[in-house]
Scaffold this motif. Structure first.
Motif, PDB file in Angstrom:
ATOM      1  N   LYS A   2       2.180   0.416  -2.164  1.00  0.00           N
ATOM      2  CA  LYS A   2       1.992   1.920  -2.087  1.00  0.00           C
ATOM      3  C   LYS A   2       3.177   2.566  -1.906  1.00  0.00           C
ATOM      4  O   LYS A   2       4.354   3.410  -2.094  1.00  0.00           O
ATOM      5  N   PHE A   5       6.199   4.459  -4.046  1.00  0.00           N
ATOM      6  CA  PHE A   5       5.278   5.083  -4.196  1.00  0.00           C
ATOM      7  C   PHE A   5       5.043   6.691  -3.416  1.00  0.00           C
ATOM      8  O   PHE A   5       6.159   8.016  -3.328  1.00  0.00           O
ATOM      9  N   TYR A   8       8.531   7.869  -3.591  1.00  0.00           N
ATOM     10  CA  TYR A   8       9.268   8.789  -4.157  1.00  0.00           C
ATOM     11  C   TYR A   8       8.557   9.742  -3.533  1.00  0.00           C
ATOM     12  O   TYR A   8       9.524  11.441  -4.370  1.00  0.00           O
ATOM     13  N   TRP A  41       9.644  10.343 -12.583  1.00  0.00           N
ATOM     14  CA  TRP A  41       8.914   8.805 -13.012  1.00  0.00           C
ATOM     15  C   TRP A  41       9.557   7.429 -13.621  1.00  0.00           C
ATOM     16  O   TRP A  41       9.462   6.637 -13.560  1.00  0.00           O
ATOM     17  N   TRP A  44      11.389   6.339 -10.388  1.00  0.00           N
ATOM     18  CA  TRP A  44      10.355   5.526  -9.751  1.00  0.00           C
ATOM     19  C   TRP A  44       9.867   4.285 -10.580  1.00  0.00           C
ATOM     20  O   TRP A  44       9.769   3.467  -9.622  1.00  0.00           O
ATOM     21  N   THR A  48      10.867   1.087  -8.106  1.00  0.00           N
ATOM     22  CA  THR A  48       9.923  -0.098  -7.761  1.00  0.00           C
ATOM     23  C   THR A  48      10.080  -1.326  -8.459  1.00  0.00           C
ATOM     24  O   THR A  48      10.246  -2.078  -7.781  1.00  0.00           O
TER      25      THR A  48
END
Length: 142
Positions: A2, A5, A8, A41, A44, A48
């Motif tokens: 997590k 996320f 972000y 996104w 992200w 990630t």
């Protein structure tokens, strides 16, 4: 996992706060926020990926934070470039004062990353503590 996320989502909130002065031209502020919500996104996903690579390579915390800080810049640049690739804007890198928006995104990403140092440290520790017994090098010198 997590943590990327959370970093972000926190960065998007910080970005919304940092860019409040753009409310002097409300249309510009709302277009900027729309771009962040639609194209962020991409940032992200890039961040990630970089985060997961650092987790599995397991560098020291300082090295990991430096890599992730550079990853924020790369992620924002990639997302900003996607505006041009997907034909939303033309010649995006020559947009003059509008380049302050990706700068604000990088700064908000760095602030969010700094606020998440504890979570990054825990992810490093959890990786080390959760190594299955069969994956540990069990060579014995006779």
């Amino acid at each position: 996992m997590k943590t990327p996320f959370i970093i972000y989502i926190r960065a998007v909130g910080i970005y919304a706060l940092i860019t409040i002065p753009a409310l002097a031209m409300p249309v510009m502020y709302f277009i900027s926020m729309m771009y962040v919500l639609f194209y962020g996104w991409f940032a992200w996903a890039v961040f990630t990926t970089i985060y997961l690579v650092t987790v599995f390579c397991n560098p020291g915390l300082k090295s990991k934070m430096v890599i992730l800080s550079m990853g924020v810049v790369a992620a924002v640049a990639f997302a900003f470039q996607m505006l041009e690739v997907l034909a939303v804007q033309k010649n995006i890198w020559n947009s003059g004062p509008f380049l302050l928006f990706p700068l604000a995104a990088v700064i908000s990403g760095w602030i969010s990353l700094s606020a998440s140092t504890g979570r990054v440290r825990i992810d490093n520790r959890d990786l080390l503590l959760n190594i299955p017994a069969g994956h540990v090098n069990s060579e014995h010198i006779s």
